[in-house]
Design a protein around this motif. Structure first.
Motif, mmCIF file in Angstrom:
data_model
loop_
_atom_site.group_PDB
_atom_site.id
_atom_site.type_symbol
_atom_site.label_atom_id
_atom_site.label_comp_id
_atom_site.label_asym_id
_atom_site.label_seq_id
_atom_site.Cartn_x
_atom_site.Cartn_y
_atom_site.Cartn_z
ATOM 1 N N VAL A 8 39.612 5.564 -33.799
ATOM 2 C CA VAL A 8 40.572 5.318 -34.791
ATOM 3 C C VAL A 8 41.800 4.590 -34.307
ATOM 4 O O VAL A 8 42.050 3.301 -35.158
ATOM 5 C CB VAL A 8 41.127 6.752 -34.976
ATOM 6 N N ALA B 95 38.497 3.991 -40.047
ATOM 7 C CA ALA B 95 38.489 4.959 -41.287
ATOM 8 C C ALA B 95 37.285 6.040 -41.045
ATOM 9 O O ALA B 95 37.326 7.281 -41.309
ATOM 10 C CB ALA B 95 38.248 4.390 -42.512
ATOM 11 N N LEU C 64 37.668 8.392 -38.020
ATOM 12 C CA LEU C 64 38.626 9.434 -38.574
ATOM 13 C C LEU C 64 37.679 10.714 -39.295
ATOM 14 O O LEU C 64 37.987 11.790 -39.197
ATOM 15 C CB LEU C 64 39.696 9.052 -39.596
ATOM 16 N N LEU D 258 42.656 7.221 -47.883
ATOM 17 C CA LEU D 258 43.039 6.106 -46.768
ATOM 18 C C LEU D 258 42.038 4.983 -47.103
ATOM 19 O O LEU D 258 42.472 3.790 -47.077
ATOM 20 C CB LEU D 258 42.728 6.651 -45.611
ATOM 21 N N MET E 231 46.585 6.629 -40.395
ATOM 22 C CA MET E 231 45.792 7.176 -39.793
ATOM 23 C C MET E 231 46.255 7.910 -38.340
ATOM 24 O O MET E 231 45.919 9.237 -38.054
ATOM 25 C CB MET E 231 44.450 6.369 -39.470
#
Lengths: 165, 101
Positions: free
Chosen positions: A22, A32, A35, A70, B33
């Motif tokens: 990530v 992404a 994640l 996201l 993130m």
């Protein structure tokens, strides 16, 4: 080593490895999707800690909500014909130093401290958590719901297209 | 034998990776993130301490509220990122240096 320990090692490796992807991958899409594995790994860690309700919440909210948001963010902030969604990095050396310092101090604190541990049996938590929400934690629960409402309205207000602009 | 220390070490690793991401990434979504990684590591700590303490489920309740706040945070943050993209045509953090235009 028992089976539990082996499973924990595998889950920890997958979680940390995908978290490294990530923060290190050059491609936003790879970040992404890595994640996703981090969130699932953390959910499995919750299960191993006996927090079944939290694990389900983690999968529902993080994987089903935050990760999708996201991904929307990644897709909406790049022109669609620009398919190489690369990201740049800066301050690599200071960032690495600070991250290493943080990890060293946290790891030292975790290993050097003499933690007082209570071994207790693992039990289902959902019923207890529900009761706690309605009794001891009623005020934080209501405040959290208002916070969610405010965040919803605020986000919608921020991104609306102004007709006068 | 996996005990409290191992969970704390896992969460420390996740936390420092998140800090590294927040500090070094230029893309605003990527920084988000990193923040999610940090929040997850805090949650692992809360639940691990809840598992090995005599205090019932208080740690797990805290973790639930952390998840709620994280959901609110990511919604507002993405709204800000989208607004920034509309105004500046970029989400690179080193080019977002004007207050208004």
């Amino acid at each position: 080593m028992s089976v539990f320990d082996i499973v924990f090692c595998i889950v920890a490796l997958v979680t940390i490895g995908s978290a490294a992807i990530v923060v290190l991958s050059r491609s936003l899409i790879y970040s992404a999707f890595a994640l996703l594995f981090t969130f699932f790994g953390v959910a499995i860690v919750y299960v191993m800690l006996g927090a079944d309700f939290l694990a389900a919440t983690q999968v529902l909210v993080y994987v089903g909500g935050i990760l999708i948001l996201l991904l929307f963010g990644v897709m909406l902030t790049h022109r669609l014909y620009n398919l190489n969604l690369k990201t740049e990095t800066f301050q690599l050396i200071p960032g690495l130093l600070i991250a290493l310092a943080v990890f060293t101090s946290l790891a030292l604190a975790a290993t050097q401290t003499h933690w007082k541990r209570v071994e207790k049996p693992v039990a289902a938590t959902t019923e207890t958590i529900g009761k706690l929400f309605m009794e001891e934690y009623l005020l934080p629960f209501e405040i959290a719901s208002i916070l969610l409402l405010v965040a919803l309205i605020g986000a919608a207000m921020l991104v609306r297209r102004r007709s006068d602009a | 034998m996996i005990t409290l220390q191992h969970y704390l070490l896992l969460s420390a690793a996740l936390f420092s990776l998140g800090v590294f991401g927040v500090l070094t990434r230029k893309n605003a979504v990527n920084v988000l993130m990193g923040i999610e990684l940090i929040l997850n590591s805090a949650n692992i700590n809360l639940i691990a301490f809840s598992r090995y303490s005599s205090h019932g489920l208080d740690g797990q309740m805290f973790a639930v509220f952390v998840i709620v706040v994280a959901a609110a945070e990511v919604a507002v943050a993405l709204a800000i990122v989208l607004t920034m993209y509309r105004l500046l045509k970029t989400v690179s953090l080193d080019r977002a240096d004007t207050l208004r235009r």
